[in-house]
Write a protein that holds these residues in place. Sequence first.
Motif, PDB file in Angstrom:
ATOM      1  N   VAL A  62      24.868  45.869  46.596  1.00 19.90           N
ATOM      2  CA  VAL A  62      26.148  45.907  45.929  1.00 19.90           C
ATOM      3  C   VAL A  62      26.952  47.105  46.352  1.00 19.90           C
ATOM      4  O   VAL A  62      26.656  48.178  46.349  1.00 19.90           O
ATOM      5  CB  VAL A  62      26.253  45.927  44.162  1.00 19.90           C
ATOM      6  N   VAL A  63      28.365  46.796  46.972  1.00 20.25           N
ATOM      7  CA  VAL A  63      29.425  47.781  47.223  1.00 20.25           C
ATOM      8  C   VAL A  63      30.382  47.842  46.220  1.00 20.25           C
ATOM      9  O   VAL A  63      30.969  46.836  46.027  1.00 20.25           O
ATOM     10  CB  VAL A  63      29.751  47.296  48.560  1.00 20.25           C
ATOM     11  N   MET A  64      30.658  48.960  45.933  1.00 15.40           N
ATOM     12  CA  MET A  64      31.594  49.095  44.731  1.00 15.40           C
ATOM     13  C   MET A  64      32.655  50.390  45.005  1.00 15.40           C
ATOM     14  O   MET A  64      32.155  51.463  45.141  1.00 15.40           O
ATOM     15  CB  MET A  64      30.891  48.938  43.248  1.00 15.40           C
ATOM     16  N   GLU A  65      33.968  49.997  44.242  1.00 16.84           N
ATOM     17  CA  GLU A  65      34.550  51.155  44.134  1.00 16.84           C
ATOM     18  C   GLU A  65      34.283  51.762  42.780  1.00 16.84           C
ATOM     19  O   GLU A  65      34.231  50.994  41.983  1.00 16.84           O
ATOM     20  CB  GLU A  65      36.190  50.540  44.049  1.00 16.84           C
ATOM     21  N   VAL A  66      34.477  52.923  42.650  1.00 16.47           N
ATOM     22  CA  VAL A  66      33.867  53.831  41.654  1.00 16.47           C
ATOM     23  C   VAL A  66      35.162  54.622  41.161  1.00 16.47           C
ATOM     24  O   VAL A  66      35.458  55.516  41.916  1.00 16.47           O
ATOM     25  CB  VAL A  66      32.380  54.509  41.747  1.00 16.47           C
TER      26      VAL A  66
ATOM     27  N   THR B  15      39.364  50.228  48.553  1.00 18.94           N
ATOM     28  CA  THR B  15      39.195  48.865  48.860  1.00 18.94           C
ATOM     29  C   THR B  15      38.998  48.493  50.298  1.00 18.94           C
ATOM     30  O   THR B  15      38.042  47.539  50.441  1.00 18.94           O
ATOM     31  CB  THR B  15      40.500  48.308  48.454  1.00 18.94           C
ATOM     32  N   THR B  16      39.759  48.864  51.234  1.00 19.61           N
ATOM     33  CA  THR B  16      39.556  48.731  52.436  1.00 19.61           C
ATOM     34  C   THR B  16      38.154  49.220  52.903  1.00 19.61           C
ATOM     35  O   THR B  16      37.383  48.301  53.690  1.00 19.61           O
ATOM     36  CB  THR B  16      40.441  49.523  53.416  1.00 19.61           C
TER      37      THR B  16
ATOM     38  N   THR C  45      25.367  40.401  49.868  1.00 18.45           N
ATOM     39  CA  THR C  45      26.040  41.473  49.141  1.00 18.45           C
ATOM     40  C   THR C  45      27.008  41.356  48.311  1.00 18.45           C
ATOM     41  O   THR C  45      27.645  40.300  48.364  1.00 18.45           O
ATOM     42  CB  THR C  45      26.445  42.619  50.178  1.00 18.45           C
ATOM     43  N   GLY C  46      26.793  41.967  47.193  1.00 12.94           N
ATOM     44  CA  GLY C  46      27.962  41.954  46.095  1.00 12.94           C
ATOM     45  C   GLY C  46      28.791  42.919  46.292  1.00 12.94           C
ATOM     46  O   GLY C  46      28.877  44.111  46.842  1.00 12.94           O
ATOM     47  N   LEU C  47      30.381  42.535  45.786  1.00 17.72           N
ATOM     48  CA  LEU C  47      31.517  43.417  45.920  1.00 17.72           C
ATOM     49  C   LEU C  47      32.136  43.808  44.462  1.00 17.72           C
ATOM     50  O   LEU C  47      32.244  42.683  43.925  1.00 17.72           O
ATOM     51  CB  LEU C  47      32.461  43.092  47.180  1.00 17.72           C
ATOM     52  N   ILE C  48      32.348  44.883  44.220  1.00 18.64           N
ATOM     53  CA  ILE C  48      33.145  45.327  42.906  1.00 18.64           C
ATOM     54  C   ILE C  48      34.098  46.039  43.188  1.00 18.64           C
ATOM     55  O   ILE C  48      33.982  47.095  43.550  1.00 18.64           O
ATOM     56  CB  ILE C  48      32.186  45.864  41.891  1.00 18.64           C
ATOM     57  N   GLY C  49      35.322  45.566  43.030  1.00 17.48           N
ATOM     58  CA  GLY C  49      36.724  46.353  43.461  1.00 17.48           C
ATOM     59  C   GLY C  49      37.890  45.971  42.548  1.00 17.48           C
ATOM     60  O   GLY C  49      38.076  45.308  41.746  1.00 17.48           O
ATOM     61  N   THR C  50      38.876  46.572  43.040  1.00 22.08           N
ATOM     62  CA  THR C  50      40.322  46.388  42.387  1.00 22.08           C
ATOM     63  C   THR C  50      40.931  44.967  42.649  1.00 22.08           C
ATOM     64  O   THR C  50      41.508  44.617  41.581  1.00 22.08           O
ATOM     65  CB  THR C  50      41.309  47.475  43.364  1.00 22.08           C
TER      66      THR C  50
ATOM     67  N   VAL D 299      33.905  34.386  44.835  1.00 24.70           N
ATOM     68  CA  VAL D 299      35.001  35.175  44.612  1.00 24.70           C
ATOM     69  C   VAL D 299      35.341  35.001  42.966  1.00 24.70           C
ATOM     70  O   VAL D 299      35.033  33.887  42.572  1.00 24.70           O
ATOM     71  CB  VAL D 299      36.364  35.162  45.289  1.00 24.70           C
ATOM     72  N   PHE D 300      35.425  36.252  42.166  1.00 24.59           N
ATOM     73  CA  PHE D 300      35.702  36.175  40.775  1.00 24.59           C
ATOM     74  C   PHE D 300      36.668  37.080  40.544  1.00 24.59           C
ATOM     75  O   PHE D 300      36.951  38.107  40.922  1.00 24.59           O
ATOM     76  CB  PHE D 300      34.401  36.920  40.118  1.00 24.59           C
ATOM     77  N   HIS D 301      37.426  36.965  39.472  1.00 24.80           N
ATOM     78  CA  HIS D 301      38.455  37.491  38.961  1.00 24.80           C
ATOM     79  C   HIS D 301      37.890  39.039  38.590  1.00 24.80           C
ATOM     80  O   HIS D 301      36.941  39.231  37.812  1.00 24.80           O
ATOM     81  CB  HIS D 301      39.241  36.956  37.874  1.00 24.80           C
ATOM     82  N   THR D 302      39.107  39.994  38.406  1.00 24.47           N
ATOM     83  CA  THR D 302      38.372  41.368  38.034  1.00 24.47           C
ATOM     84  C   THR D 302      39.752  42.000  37.266  1.00 24.47           C
ATOM     85  O   THR D 302      40.883  41.780  37.642  1.00 24.47           O
ATOM     86  CB  THR D 302      37.925  42.348  39.105  1.00 24.47           C
ATOM     87  N   ASP D 303      39.546  42.648  36.070  1.00 21.74           N
ATOM     88  CA  ASP D 303      40.498  43.314  35.319  1.00 21.74           C
ATOM     89  C   ASP D 303      40.698  44.702  35.827  1.00 21.74           C
ATOM     90  O   ASP D 303      41.711  45.358  35.518  1.00 21.74           O
ATOM     91  CB  ASP D 303      40.277  42.878  34.074  1.00 21.74           C
ATOM     92  N   ASN D 304      39.487  45.279  36.122  1.00 23.52           N
ATOM     93  CA  ASN D 304      39.545  46.892  36.352  1.00 23.52           C
ATOM     94  C   ASN D 304      38.849  47.248  37.472  1.00 23.52           C
ATOM     95  O   ASN D 304      38.016  46.490  37.986  1.00 23.52           O
ATOM     96  CB  ASN D 304      38.639  47.518  35.188  1.00 23.52           C
TER      97      ASN D 304
END
Length: 289
Positions: free
Chosen positions: A148-152, A89-90, A106-111, A120-125
């Motif tokens: 897009v930067v994402m936690e995988v 996440t950091t 840039t888009g971000l996908i994370g915890t 900002v958008f809510h995430t469940d996973n």
Amino acid sequence: SITDDTRKVEKGSLFFCVKGENFDGHTVARDMLEKGAVAVVCEHDLGLRERQIITYNTRCLYGKACSAWFGHPERKLKMIGVTGTNGKTTTTNIIKHILMQSGFKTGLIGTIQNEIGDEVFHTDNTTPFAYDFMALLDKMVKENCEYVVMEVSSFGLVQNRIGSSHFDVALFTNLTQDHLDYHKNMEDYYQAKKLLFGMCDNAICNIDDDYGKRLYNEITCPKFSFSIESKSDFRAENICVKANGSTFDLLYNGKSYPIKTNMTGLFNISNVLGAIAICLTEGIAIDEI
């Protein structure tokens, strides 16, 4: 529509029979046809004649189908993936900040949350399920994101949630005991994380971590190392950690660059170092960081 969710089947849907830990979609295939599905995708003959499509792995095919359904948005973005137990996440947030400051939407996908630029958008996973993931990438494309930067997560990798995605660069932070209720053991957990590095153009590994060092030695794509302890492509030296922030010198390509951050803790030096390594690999000038 296409779906693996029985609640979302409607007239004309293509239903994918995915087997999970507690439920097997194959058991309700006939019910989904009665509900309106035009056909089902399954892993063995269900006796449904022309209304079944048999494949070796429905979960894998569903991920690819979701990519195609949205017109392959993953091919229209520069994708950066970060995996590991701690620091995802950091690290992803630092990378996104640097890219945005450098002029790249840039888009971000994370915890914690998902982001498209400053929205900002809510995430469940940590890693969304396949259909939701591709829908999010499609929205990022339409909102003119370049990156897009994402936690995988390991779940996302073994469950084929990322569809046909291929990453410009992937980073490995570390591996410690976690999710062993899902993975059989640490080796299984490591192999799940390693899957990301078979679908990227460049890899960056934290070789201060034993698994990171092993990964660096095992992968075959172009790779770079970072460390605060050992000789590496990106190294932090002269580290000073205080209550109100930290400083260190980045040793890169035979030159030294002073780095200052408001974050404290030695682990955050590693996170910052990994994020900088990603951005330099992507062509961001050091003076812009």
